[in-house]
Design a protein around this motif. Structure first.
Motif, PDB file in Angstrom:
ATOM      1  N   LEU A  93       0.838  -1.206  -0.033  1.00 23.32           N
ATOM      2  CA  LEU A  93      -0.027  -0.015  -0.066  1.00 23.32           C
ATOM      3  C   LEU A  93       0.808   1.153  -0.033  1.00 23.32           C
ATOM      4  O   LEU A  93       0.566   2.080  -0.699  1.00 23.32           O
ATOM      5  CB  LEU A  93      -0.764  -0.092   1.272  1.00 23.32           C
ATOM      6  CG  LEU A  93      -1.726   1.165   1.338  1.00 23.32           C
ATOM      7  CD1 LEU A  93      -2.729   1.610   0.364  1.00 23.32           C
ATOM      8  CD2 LEU A  93      -2.531   1.199   2.608  1.00 23.32           C
ATOM      9  N   LYS A 129      -6.471  -3.170  -2.314  1.00 24.83           N
ATOM     10  CA  LYS A 129      -5.960  -1.758  -1.858  1.00 24.83           C
ATOM     11  C   LYS A 129      -7.204  -1.125  -1.335  1.00 24.83           C
ATOM     12  O   LYS A 129      -6.567  -0.531   0.047  1.00 24.83           O
ATOM     13  CB  LYS A 129      -5.909  -0.830  -3.221  1.00 24.83           C
ATOM     14  CG  LYS A 129      -5.391   0.402  -2.823  1.00 24.83           C
ATOM     15  CD  LYS A 129      -5.269   1.630  -4.080  1.00 24.83           C
ATOM     16  CE  LYS A 129      -4.810   3.031  -3.805  1.00 24.83           C
ATOM     17  NZ  LYS A 129      -4.631   3.756  -4.748  1.00 24.83           N
ATOM     18  N   GLU A 130      -8.389  -1.483  -1.352  1.00 28.76           N
ATOM     19  CA  GLU A 130      -9.324  -0.744  -0.567  1.00 28.76           C
ATOM     20  C   GLU A 130      -9.489  -1.311   0.952  1.00 28.76           C
ATOM     21  O   GLU A 130      -9.609  -0.957   2.015  1.00 28.76           O
ATOM     22  CB  GLU A 130     -10.862  -0.938  -1.114  1.00 28.76           C
ATOM     23  CG  GLU A 130     -11.167  -0.322  -2.507  1.00 28.76           C
ATOM     24  CD  GLU A 130     -10.149  -0.749  -3.585  1.00 28.76           C
ATOM     25  OE1 GLU A 130      -9.738  -1.872  -3.694  1.00 28.76           O
ATOM     26  OE2 GLU A 130      -9.814   0.002  -4.431  1.00 28.76           O
ATOM     27  N   GLU A 131      -9.238  -2.722   0.985  1.00 31.75           N
ATOM     28  CA  GLU A 131      -8.941  -3.220   2.354  1.00 31.75           C
ATOM     29  C   GLU A 131      -7.904  -2.948   3.145  1.00 31.75           C
ATOM     30  O   GLU A 131      -7.804  -2.616   4.275  1.00 31.75           O
ATOM     31  CB  GLU A 131      -8.970  -4.898   2.045  1.00 31.75           C
ATOM     32  CG  GLU A 131     -10.227  -5.565   1.374  1.00 31.75           C
ATOM     33  CD  GLU A 131     -10.203  -6.984   0.953  1.00 31.75           C
ATOM     34  OE1 GLU A 131     -11.164  -7.810   1.134  1.00 31.75           O
ATOM     35  OE2 GLU A 131      -8.872  -7.203   0.807  1.00 31.75           O
ATOM     36  N   LEU A 145      -6.371  -0.218   2.745  1.00 32.69           N
ATOM     37  CA  LEU A 145      -6.551   1.353   3.112  1.00 32.69           C
ATOM     38  C   LEU A 145      -7.404   1.487   4.431  1.00 32.69           C
ATOM     39  O   LEU A 145      -7.162   2.164   5.536  1.00 32.69           O
ATOM     40  CB  LEU A 145      -7.400   2.173   2.259  1.00 32.69           C
ATOM     41  CG  LEU A 145      -6.431   3.022   0.921  1.00 32.69           C
ATOM     42  CD1 LEU A 145      -7.213   3.641   0.034  1.00 32.69           C
ATOM     43  CD2 LEU A 145      -5.639   3.960   1.865  1.00 32.69           C
ATOM     44  N   ALA A 146      -8.605   0.749   4.416  1.00 30.78           N
ATOM     45  CA  ALA A 146      -9.431   0.465   5.688  1.00 30.78           C
ATOM     46  C   ALA A 146      -8.765   0.010   6.597  1.00 30.78           C
ATOM     47  O   ALA A 146      -8.884   0.569   8.048  1.00 30.78           O
ATOM     48  CB  ALA A 146     -10.593  -0.303   5.063  1.00 30.78           C
ATOM     49  N   ALA A 167      -6.298   2.678   8.198  1.00 31.88           N
ATOM     50  CA  ALA A 167      -7.146   3.528   8.766  1.00 31.88           C
ATOM     51  C   ALA A 167      -7.666   3.245  10.334  1.00 31.88           C
ATOM     52  O   ALA A 167      -7.395   3.988  11.507  1.00 31.88           O
ATOM     53  CB  ALA A 167      -8.011   4.293   8.143  1.00 31.88           C
ATOM     54  N   SER A 193       0.704   7.907   7.859  1.00 32.54           N
ATOM     55  CA  SER A 193       0.986   6.739   6.984  1.00 32.54           C
ATOM     56  C   SER A 193       1.787   6.981   5.573  1.00 32.54           C
ATOM     57  O   SER A 193       2.260   6.156   5.052  1.00 32.54           O
ATOM     58  CB  SER A 193      -0.702   6.548   6.379  1.00 32.54           C
ATOM     59  OG  SER A 193      -1.027   7.777   5.777  1.00 32.54           O
ATOM     60  N   GLN A 214      -9.943   8.219   1.787  1.00 35.03           N
ATOM     61  CA  GLN A 214     -10.641   7.062   1.405  1.00 35.03           C
ATOM     62  C   GLN A 214     -10.766   5.967   2.466  1.00 35.03           C
ATOM     63  O   GLN A 214     -11.693   5.271   2.679  1.00 35.03           O
ATOM     64  CB  GLN A 214     -10.027   6.239   0.065  1.00 35.03           C
ATOM     65  CG  GLN A 214     -10.216   7.293  -1.292  1.00 35.03           C
ATOM     66  CD  GLN A 214      -9.707   6.657  -2.571  1.00 35.03           C
ATOM     67  OE1 GLN A 214      -9.462   5.535  -2.497  1.00 35.03           O
ATOM     68  NE2 GLN A 214      -8.686   7.530  -3.124  1.00 35.03           N
ATOM     69  N   GLY A 215      -9.624   5.947   3.154  1.00 38.20           N
ATOM     70  CA  GLY A 215      -9.250   4.817   4.350  1.00 38.20           C
ATOM     71  C   GLY A 215     -10.295   5.085   5.413  1.00 38.20           C
ATOM     72  O   GLY A 215     -11.219   4.274   5.906  1.00 38.20           O
TER      73      GLY A 215
END
Length: 345
Positions: A91, A191-193, A195-196, A199, A218, A227-228
Motif C-alpha cells: 500500500l 488496496k481498498e481493504e 486502506l481501511a 485507517a 501513513s 478513502q481509508g
C-alpha cells in the motif's frame, strides 16, 4: 474537544496509561507501526506499552521474527507485526518511492540499477542473515559504488520491493534477511481493504486524530488517506475533525520517560497540544519532540538522557521547571522503570 481529553485518550489508546497487552508483538500489532530508527530506544517504546516487559524480551521478539524492523509507511525505520508487513508495504511503498525518487536520481540510482543490486543482495541472503557491512562487501566485489549515503538507498529499495526485511541481530549489529524466508506467506489485501485496515489501526491506537494526522503518519496523500477514513468512520467515535475509539479508563497522572521518535510525539501532523503554553519558548524548534522527553499531564515537560557503561545505566533528567515533591517522586519511579527495563536480568 478539550486538550485534557485529547491527551488522556491518546495516553490510553497508545497503551501508555494502562497497557492491555502482554507481549511485545501484540502491542506492535495494536499500534500498526512504531517508528524505530534508534534501535535501543525503539525497544523502550515497545516495552513501556506492555504490562510487564524487559529489553531482552523485545530483542528476542525481533530476533525470532515476531517483530520486523524495516522501512515502511514514511521513508524511515518502523517496527511492524510480520502479518501486517506485506499489505502495508504494497500500500505505502509506491508513495515512499515517489518521495525519495529525486534523491535516487542524484545518486544515479534508477530501475535498471536496482534490478541488478536487488538481485545481488537477494542472492547473498539466501539462507543467511547478513549485516549491512557484509552486504556492502558483496556490492563492492561486484564493482558497485556504495558509499554510506548511496548504500542507504540501495538497501531501502529491496525492502520497499518486498524482497528483504530485518533478520536476527549479530551481536550489536542489525542484519537483513529474505522476506519470504523470514515471514510465512500471508493473506493479501486489496488496496481498498488495506486502506481501511490501516485507517482503523491508526485511529484505534493513536486517536483522537485527524485526517491530516493519518496522512502524515501513513505517508499517504490526503486524498487517498481520506478513502481509508471514510471506509471506517462508522466504527469510530468522533468529535469534530477528530476520530478515535473512546477509552473509558480512569485518568492517570503518571509521569513518563518517552524515547526519541516515540509514537506519542511524532505520529501527528499537529503537535501543538503536546506543548504547554508556559514552555512555548522552549518548543520553538521541533528538536524536543525528537529527544527523549519527560511527559507530565500528557505534555512535554523536559528532556532526559541515558548513559550505559557495561551493566550500569544512568539517567540524567532535565525538566523545564522545578517540580513539586509529588512530581519528583513520580519522575524517580519512571526513571527506575526505564533502568529496570534496560539493565541485564
Amino acid at each position: 474537544m478539550t486538550t485534557k481529553f485529547l491527551l488522556q485518550q491518546r495516553l490510553f489508546l497508545q497503551q501508555l496509561a494502562a497497557p492491555q497487552f502482554n507481549t511485545p508483538s501484540a502491542v506492535v500489532k495494536h499500534m500498526g507501526a512504531i517508528q524505530a530508527q534508534d534501535y535501543d530506544m525503539a525497544k523502550w517504546a515497545v516495552g513501556q506499552r506492555v504490562t510487564t516487559c524487559h529489553s531482552s524480551e523485545v530483542e528476542a521478539a525481533i530476533n525470532d521474527g515476531h517483530i520486523i524492523r524495516t522501512h515502511v509507511l514514511r521513508p524511515t525505520w518502523h517496527l511492524v507485526n510480520p502479518a501486517d508487513l506485506r499489505w502495508m508495504q504494497e500500500l505505502t511503498a509506491p508513495h515512499v518511492k515517489k518521495g525519495i525518487a529525486h534523491y535516487d536520481k542524484k545518486l544515479e540510482l534508477d530501475d535498471a540499477f536496482f534490478k541488478k543490486s536487488n538481485k545481488l543482495i537477494c542472492k547473498a541472503l539466501e539462507g543467511k542473515h547478513l549485516t549491512r557491512t557484509e552486504l556492502k562487501a558483496v556490492l563492492d566485489k561486484a564493482g558497485i559504488e556504495s558509499d554510506s549515503h548511496r548504500l542507504v538507498h540501495i538497501m531501502i529499495r529491496p525492502e520497499l520491493d518486498g524482497l528483504i526485511c530485518s533478520g536476527a541481530r549479530k551481536g550489536k549489529q542489525t542484519t537483513y534477511a529474505l522476506l519470504d524466508e523470514r515471514i510465512p506467506k500471508t493473506t493479501s489485501l486489496s488496496k481498498e481493504e488495506a486502506l481501511a485496515a490501516l485507517a482503523l489501526r491508526y485511529f484505534t491506537s493513536h486517536g483522537p486524530a485527524t485526517l491530516k494526522d493519518f496522512s502524515w503518519w501513513s505517508g499517504l496523500p490526503v486524498t487517498i488517506a481520506k478513502q481509508g477514513l471514510e471506509a471506517v468512520k462508522k466504527e469510530l467515535d468522533n468529535e469534530g475533525d477528530y476520530y478515535f475509539k473512546s477509552f473509558t479508563g480512569k485518568a492517570t497522572n503518571k509521569i513518563y520517560l518517552l524515547p526519541n521518535y516515540d509514537e506519542y510525539l511524532v505520529s501527528y501532523a499537529d503537535r501543538t497540544a503536546l506543548a504547554h503554553e508556559k514552555h512555548a519558548h522552549k518548543m520553538q524548534r521541533s528538536a524536543p519532540f525528537f529527544d527523549n522527553t519527560i511527559i507530565i499531564d500528557g505534555q512535554v515537560a523536559g528532556t532526559w538522557k541515558r548513559e550505559i557503561k557495561k551493566d550500569d545505566v544512568k539517567v540524567s533528567l532535565q525538566p523545564f521547571e522545578k517540580l513539586t515533591t509529588a512530581q519528583e517522586t513520580k519522575l524517580k519511579k519512571a526513571e527506575k522503570e526505564y533502568i529496570n527495563f534496560t539493565c541485564p536480568k
